[in-house]
Design an enzyme around this catalytic site. Structure first.
Site, mmCIF file in Angstrom:
data_model
loop_
_atom_site.group_PDB
_atom_site.id
_atom_site.type_symbol
_atom_site.label_atom_id
_atom_site.label_comp_id
_atom_site.label_asym_id
_atom_site.label_seq_id
_atom_site.Cartn_x
_atom_site.Cartn_y
_atom_site.Cartn_z
ATOM 1 C CG ASP A 47 26.974 -39.990 54.261
ATOM 2 O OD1 ASP A 47 27.443 -40.855 53.503
ATOM 3 O OD2 ASP A 47 25.890 -39.407 54.057
ATOM 4 C CG ASP A 68 26.502 -38.862 47.998
ATOM 5 O OD1 ASP A 68 26.694 -38.048 47.092
ATOM 6 O OD2 ASP A 68 27.014 -39.994 48.025
ATOM 7 C CG ASP A 114 22.428 -37.285 54.910
ATOM 8 O OD1 ASP A 114 23.085 -38.349 54.779
ATOM 9 O OD2 ASP A 114 22.002 -36.627 53.955
#
Length: 214
Positions: A9, A11, A169
């Protein structure tokens, strides 16, 4: 298990953009008459593609966000990125090791290609990600929690889903990876571990990641 492809991922995993982005998103939504705290934004929108923000606001209020919402929001966030954005601590070492070991990797983000590129350019991570390693929800139409983006990235990289691991996250990202049939390393720096349901492994410091990928 040694994986054939590491899917990051962006960000919050590669670049420390979530605090900046969610601070500005909360402020802009509040400005438009949809009171939103920073904590609300993290809970409801972290990991989302832009279309999901529009959909949730419409569902909750019956009102559509302005047509130029995305453009105004991104202009504010990109300006803040230029001033404040940093790479997640330890991630450059992880990427250097993957390069040195010849392990395939890529990024698959709910953010736009422009957002990904602005973040990588600002933090110096662009040297690790040529165009063939960058995938966005723009490429598939449906963002996380749909599995489409991760499946698309695996297909383009020529790796079967079961041989991939996703580093995520956000709860939405973990859901998407699980739906794609991939293992997940859940990064708990900003998200409590109990919200990353379905993650194969959990870690709180990026320097721990290398040991989880072998």
């Amino acid at each position: 298990m040694r994986y054939d492809l590491i899917i990051f991922d962006n960000d919050g995993v590669l670049v420390d953009s979530e605090p900046i982005s969610n601070r500005h998103l909360a402020a802009y939504l509040t400005e438009l008459g949809h009171p939103t705290s920073y904590e609300d934004s993290i809970r409801d929108y972290m990991g989302s593609a832009m279309h999901r923000i529009h959909e949730l606001v419409l569902e909750r209020t019956g009102e559509r966000l302005p047509e130029d919402f995305d453009d105004v929001f991104h202009a504010r966030v990109f300006a803040a990125f230029e001033r404040e954005l940093k790479a997640v601590g330890g991630v450059e070492d992880v990427l250097e090791k993957l390069v040195g070991d010849g392990v395939a990797y890529c990024v698959a983000s709910s953010g736009s290609h422009e957002r990904i590129r602005v973040g990588h350019r600002t933090t110096g991570l662009e040297r690790f990600f040529d165009d063939g390693r960058v995938f966005s929800s723009q490429d598939v139409g449906r963002g996380k929690p749909a599995p489409d983006l991760f499946l698309y990235a695996a297909e383009r990289m020529g790796v079967a889903p079961e041989r991939c691991v996703v580093v995520e996250d956000s709860p939405l990202g973990v859901q998407a990876a699980v739906a794609a049939g991939m293992d997940v390393c859940g990064f708990t720096a900003m998200t409590p571990a109990d919200r990353l349901v379905g993650a194969t492994q959990l870690f709180s410091d990026m320097r721990e990641l290398g040991d989880l990928l072998v």
